[in-house]
Design a protein around this motif. Structure first.
Motif, PDB file in Angstrom:
ATOM      1  N   ASP A  42       0.743  -1.350  -0.021  1.00  0.00           N
ATOM      2  CA  ASP A  42       0.181  -0.111   0.280  1.00  0.00           C
ATOM      3  C   ASP A  42       0.869   1.485  -0.293  1.00  0.00           C
ATOM      4  O   ASP A  42       1.819   1.160   1.031  1.00  0.00           O
ATOM      5  N   ALA A  74      -7.022   8.665   0.952  1.00  0.00           N
ATOM      6  CA  ALA A  74      -6.106  10.413   0.765  1.00  0.00           C
ATOM      7  C   ALA A  74      -5.189   9.936  -0.249  1.00  0.00           C
ATOM      8  O   ALA A  74      -4.631  10.851  -0.707  1.00  0.00           O
ATOM      9  N   PHE A  82      -4.258  -0.888  -2.004  1.00  0.00           N
ATOM     10  CA  PHE A  82      -4.767  -0.728  -0.832  1.00  0.00           C
ATOM     11  C   PHE A  82      -5.590  -1.262   0.089  1.00  0.00           C
ATOM     12  O   PHE A  82      -5.990  -2.294  -0.129  1.00  0.00           O
ATOM     13  N   CYS A  83      -4.874  -0.910   1.810  1.00  0.00           N
ATOM     14  CA  CYS A  83      -5.375  -2.412   2.690  1.00  0.00           C
ATOM     15  C   CYS A  83      -6.344  -1.318   3.249  1.00  0.00           C
ATOM     16  O   CYS A  83      -7.340  -2.882   3.226  1.00  0.00           O
ATOM     17  N   CYS A  98      -7.543   4.300   2.980  1.00  0.00           N
ATOM     18  CA  CYS A  98      -6.353   4.488   2.537  1.00  0.00           C
ATOM     19  C   CYS A  98      -6.138   5.204   1.366  1.00  0.00           C
ATOM     20  O   CYS A  98      -5.537   6.311   0.287  1.00  0.00           O
ATOM     21  N   ARG A  99      -6.939   4.260  -0.113  1.00  0.00           N
ATOM     22  CA  ARG A  99      -7.449   4.892  -1.441  1.00  0.00           C
ATOM     23  C   ARG A  99      -7.531   6.168  -0.796  1.00  0.00           C
ATOM     24  O   ARG A  99      -8.084   6.996  -2.424  1.00  0.00           O
ATOM     25  N   PHE A 128       2.496  11.153  -2.314  1.00  0.00           N
ATOM     26  CA  PHE A 128       2.989   9.142  -2.101  1.00  0.00           C
ATOM     27  C   PHE A 128       3.538   8.315  -2.989  1.00  0.00           C
ATOM     28  O   PHE A 128       4.045   7.364  -2.599  1.00  0.00           O
ATOM     29  N   VAL A 182       0.143   4.108   0.414  1.00  0.00           N
ATOM     30  CA  VAL A 182       0.112   5.097   2.599  1.00  0.00           C
ATOM     31  C   VAL A 182       1.128   4.636   3.078  1.00  0.00           C
ATOM     32  O   VAL A 182       1.014   5.474   3.354  1.00  0.00           O
ATOM     33  N   CYS A 183       0.274   3.361   3.710  1.00  0.00           N
ATOM     34  CA  CYS A 183       0.945   2.994   5.177  1.00  0.00           C
ATOM     35  C   CYS A 183       1.878   2.135   4.895  1.00  0.00           C
ATOM     36  O   CYS A 183       2.370   1.799   6.061  1.00  0.00           O
ATOM     37  N   GLY A 184       2.280   1.871   4.061  1.00  0.00           N
ATOM     38  CA  GLY A 184       3.094   0.190   3.973  1.00  0.00           C
ATOM     39  C   GLY A 184       2.957  -0.588   4.382  1.00  0.00           C
ATOM     40  O   GLY A 184       3.665  -1.607   4.422  1.00  0.00           O
ATOM     41  N   MET A 185       1.765  -1.047   4.371  1.00  0.00           N
ATOM     42  CA  MET A 185       1.079  -2.586   4.524  1.00  0.00           C
ATOM     43  C   MET A 185       1.254  -3.263   3.370  1.00  0.00           C
ATOM     44  O   MET A 185       1.154  -2.266   1.971  1.00  0.00           O
TER      45      MET A 185
END
Length: 66
Positions: free
Chosen positions: A7, A39, A31-32, A36-37, A47, A9-12
């Motif tokens: 992802d 954002a 995205f998780c 996050c999508r 990003f 945005v958050c790196g997951m």
């Protein structure tokens, strides 16, 4: 076997088969969660390492004033 990706945005690590996704400039990002999508879609360039410039504004990195 499911493909995973990160992802932006958050790196997951997320499963491409079930993750929310969006396409920007011909590339699909996963995205998780919908948050996050959302954002990411509000400002993808922030990003993606700022590779794209929209608006051409300057950040004042001159440093030439004495």
């Amino acid at each position: 076997m499911a493909e995973t990706t990160i992802d932006p945005v958050c790196g997951m690590s997320v499963d491409q088969a079930t993750a929310p996704s969006a396409e920007v400039d011909g590339t699909t990002y996963y995205f998780c969660a919908p948050g996050c999508r959302k954002a990411f879609m509000a400002d993808p360039a922030s990003f993606l390492g700022g590779g794209h410039t929209h608006g051409g504004h300057e950040h004042g990195h001159g440093g030439q004033h004495h």
